[in-house]
Write a protein that holds these residues in place. Structure first.
Motif, mmCIF file in Angstrom:
data_model
loop_
_atom_site.group_PDB
_atom_site.id
_atom_site.type_symbol
_atom_site.label_atom_id
_atom_site.label_comp_id
_atom_site.label_asym_id
_atom_site.label_seq_id
_atom_site.Cartn_x
_atom_site.Cartn_y
_atom_site.Cartn_z
ATOM 1 N N THR A 6 1.153 -12.194 -0.647
ATOM 2 C CA THR A 6 0.536 -12.757 -1.683
ATOM 3 C C THR A 6 0.404 -14.129 -1.013
ATOM 4 O OG1 THR A 6 2.607 -11.950 -2.330
ATOM 5 C CG2 THR A 6 0.201 -11.864 -3.348
ATOM 6 N N ARG A 60 -5.071 -22.265 -10.410
ATOM 7 C CA ARG A 60 -4.151 -21.378 -10.085
ATOM 8 C C ARG A 60 -2.764 -21.449 -10.443
ATOM 9 N NH1 ARG A 60 -5.389 -17.836 -6.059
ATOM 10 N NH2 ARG A 60 -4.036 -16.921 -6.227
ATOM 11 N N MET A 61 -2.215 -20.890 -11.228
ATOM 12 C CA MET A 61 -0.779 -20.737 -11.565
ATOM 13 C C MET A 61 0.670 -21.900 -10.188
ATOM 14 S SD MET A 61 1.725 -18.347 -13.594
ATOM 15 C CE MET A 61 2.173 -17.204 -12.334
ATOM 16 N N LYS A 62 0.045 -21.202 -9.429
ATOM 17 C CA LYS A 62 1.069 -21.293 -8.422
ATOM 18 C C LYS A 62 0.424 -22.717 -7.519
ATOM 19 C CE LYS A 62 4.899 -17.736 -7.879
ATOM 20 N NZ LYS A 62 4.590 -16.350 -6.919
ATOM 21 N N GLU A 70 3.616 -11.797 -12.278
ATOM 22 C CA GLU A 70 3.428 -12.616 -13.211
ATOM 23 C C GLU A 70 2.330 -12.705 -12.320
ATOM 24 O OE1 GLU A 70 6.339 -15.541 -12.585
ATOM 25 O OE2 GLU A 70 5.798 -15.682 -10.140
ATOM 26 N N GLU A 71 1.731 -12.977 -11.000
ATOM 27 C CA GLU A 71 0.673 -13.720 -10.739
ATOM 28 C C GLU A 71 -0.190 -12.604 -11.675
ATOM 29 O OE1 GLU A 71 0.270 -13.791 -6.644
ATOM 30 O OE2 GLU A 71 1.499 -14.959 -6.592
ATOM 31 N N ASP A 72 -0.620 -11.611 -11.592
ATOM 32 C CA ASP A 72 -1.284 -10.390 -12.884
ATOM 33 C C ASP A 72 -1.492 -11.498 -14.004
ATOM 34 O OD1 ASP A 72 -3.055 -8.261 -12.822
ATOM 35 O OD2 ASP A 72 -1.505 -8.377 -14.454
ATOM 36 N N VAL A 73 -0.318 -11.637 -14.907
ATOM 37 C CA VAL A 73 -0.327 -11.477 -15.693
ATOM 38 C C VAL A 73 -1.400 -13.507 -16.430
ATOM 39 C CG1 VAL A 73 1.213 -12.728 -17.748
ATOM 40 C CG2 VAL A 73 2.041 -10.503 -16.394
ATOM 41 N N VAL A 132 2.027 -9.449 -7.740
ATOM 42 C CA VAL A 132 3.127 -9.373 -8.294
ATOM 43 C C VAL A 132 2.906 -10.016 -9.990
ATOM 44 C CG1 VAL A 132 4.882 -11.247 -8.247
ATOM 45 C CG2 VAL A 132 3.556 -11.016 -6.140
ATOM 46 N N ARG A 156 -10.793 -9.974 -18.916
ATOM 47 C CA ARG A 156 -10.142 -11.003 -18.633
ATOM 48 C C ARG A 156 -11.570 -12.257 -18.155
ATOM 49 N NH1 ARG A 156 -4.915 -8.252 -15.733
ATOM 50 N NH2 ARG A 156 -3.915 -9.790 -15.636
#
Lengths: 281, 270
Positions: B133, B235-237, A103-106, A101, B225
């Motif tokens: 995902t 994690r972002m989410k 945004e998840e890659d970013v 996805v 990165r």
């Protein structure tokens, strides 16, 4: 201004056990200032790609040093600080996108740095807006065009808020439209966010847009200067089988036929103006 | 066209089941499967089957799609059904040499067929309503306690993520290589199995080489990165449980309780 990147007498050999002393980089020294937009041009095998991988300690010099903002790339303790400062975008957009996805890659880089979720979210959103891919944030990367994928890859680097972005032939695999998208994004990052840009390319039309052009050949720096200075040396570039922008080439040929024209012309606009003035005379 | 193969079975819809947390879905599915197996009589089996069918209808995905998921195991269902039909004990209703059909056999055959079909269909709920995902993320988080016994949970999840990401890329490339080989006169559609397998070798070798090249590039991009094997990674989410998840858990446990009760009250038939 102090030097942000200093490359000091760097030699690099892919295989150190190799008998014949063929260096991919041969005693290179250069320095790059903060906020500069530098284009590195050269043939395949000129060492420009090898050089690009020295800026964030992917490759370490066989001889000499690369100093990024006071940190030596050979110093293991500084590796992550250096990679936070200098991001690298590769040629093939498909091979550098990790997640399924956008945004998840970013977010991948920021997640590795261990930021809290809210901060990652903010950075991802602003990085995607900076490259104009915010509307695509929930898409799957394989539905995007090459130019869009490359912009996502750039966003992934920007999200880490680097001071410098090195782009290794980011447009080589793109169609003309994708190429424009990427180059415009890069220029915008340089002008608006003050990010130092090192653009490795073999398109002379892209090199013209930079503040400074470094021409490489067989692991050495051939010439280094503003685009106008560099492309004035048409003969030198020709001798090393390098192109100059079409407009420059046209004016050069007309000049060698004996017409009186200005010294060096970089783009179509200047070319048209020069020829108009000539015709009026 | 190779490219037309869809990845995963995710069907995007807007239903309560879609909105549920992936972790809750995985764990509840596992429990439903266990309880389908724990059923000892037709009453409890009917109860859990009805529950499963209600869930299936709640996903807003057409029931026919679920029936189609049975196609893959159709042979197994028929096979186990027939085996059970002839292996019951008791008075025979019909006999031919050593084959005999009894009431017990008929009971068993129906029971097993229903059990396997419901299991398959309810498993599809998870893959139909959860994006790949979310599924990997959910699995990573569910398995995270296993880190204590040195299971490389993060690595496994990263491998799954990358695999999911690169399947479409590699499919597209396979297509290109196949076309390139066809353009050079390779015949992949005719001949017997052996000839066709041999014709695939010139496709597989370039694919192998290019996958390694991609892997090298990707590793470099990940290093650029600051990836260092998941140490200190956030994690972002953030996954958080909602009211829907809580209600789902409560309802499911009520049903599981009912199954245990019905198992105890009515006599076991299997």
């Amino acid at each position: 201004m102090e030097d942000f990147i200093r490359v000091e007498n760097v030699c690099f050999q892919y295989d150190e056990n190799e008998k014949n002393n063929s260096y991919a980089l041969d005693n290179i020294s250069l320095s790059i200032k903060r906020g500069e937009f530098v284009a590195v041009v050269g043939h395949n095998g000129s060492g420009k790609s090898t050089l690009s991988k020295h800026f964030n300690s992917i490759y370490l010099p066989t001889l000499g040093d690369v100093i990024i903002d006071g940190m030596n790339t050979k110093d293991d303790d500084c590796i992550f600080d250096i990679r936070k400062k200098v991001g690298l975008v590769l040629q093939n957009p498909d091979n550098q996108i990790v997640a399924g996805v956008v945004e998840e890659d970013v977010a991948f880089g920021c997640e590795n740095l261990g930021f809290p979720p809210k901060k990652i979210r903010e950075r991802v959103d602003s990085a995607l807006k900076a490259v104009g891919m915010y509307e695509y944030r929930t898409h799957s990367p394989d539905k995007l065009s090459g130019g869009q994928k490359q912009r996502v890859a750039i966003a992934g680097i920007i999200a880490m808020e680097p001071e410098c972005i090195v782009l290794d032939e980011p447009t080589a695999m793109l169609d003309p439209q994708g190429r424009d998208e990427v180059i415009n994004t890069v220029i915008q990052l340089n002008k608006e966010m003050g990010i130092t840009i090192i653009l490795i390319t073999h398109y002379m039309e892209e090199a013209v847009l930079a503040d400074r052009v470094i021409v490489m050949d067989t692991g050495k720096i051939l010439t280094d200067g503003t685009p106008r200075e560099v492309f004035a040396k048409v003969e030198l570039l020709r001798k090393h089988r390098l192109d100059v922008p079409q407009a420059t080439e046209l004016i050069y040929r007309l000049k060698s036929c004996g017409y009186w024209l200005p010294e060096c012309v970089l783009n179509e606009e200047e070319c048209v103006r020069a020829i108009k003035t000539l015709i009026r005379k | 066209m190779v490219r037309d193969i869809t990845l995963g079975q995710y069907v995007p819809e807007k239903s309560l089941i879609h909105r549920m947390d992936a972790r809750v879905k995985i764990l509840l599915l596992l429990m439903v499967l266990v309880f389908i197996f724990a059923c000892r009589n037709f009453v409890s089996l009917t109860a859990i089957s009805l529950f499963s069918i209600i869930i299936i209808l709640m996903t807003k995905i057409s029931f026919i799609k679920y029936l189609k998921s049975l196609k893959a195991i159709f042979v197994i269902i028929i096979f186990t059904g027939i085996i059970n039909l002839f292996s019951g004990s008791g008075d025979s209703l019909w006999q031919w040499q050593f084959l005999k059909i009894t009431w017990g056999g008929i009971n068993n055959a129906i029971f097993i067929t229903v059990r396997i079909s419901v299991m398959m269909m309810v498993s599809s709920v998870l893959t139909y309503t959860t994006s790949p995902t979310d599924l990997t993320d959910g699995l990573e988080r569910i398995m995270s306690p296993l880190k204590l016994i040195h299971v490389k949970v993060h690595e496994i999840a990263m491998i799954m993520t990358i695999a999911l990401r690169f399947i479409p890329v590699l499919l597209e490339e396979t297509d290109k290589v196949m076309n390139a080989q066809k353009a050079r006169g390779s015949d992949m559609e005719n001949g017997n199995v052996f000839r066709r397998v041999r014709a695939l070798v010139p496709v597989l070798i370039p694919m192998l080489v290019s996958s390694f090249r991609r892997a090298g590039d990707l590793a470099m991009a990940m290093e650029c990165r600051c990836y260092n094997g998941g140490k200190g990674r956030t994690r972002m989410k953030v996954m958080h449980l909602s009211l829907t998840d809580l209600i789902a858990v409560i309802v499911s446990f009520l049903i599981f309780g009912a199954v245990i009760y019905l198992n105890a009250v009515y006599p076991a038939v299997i």
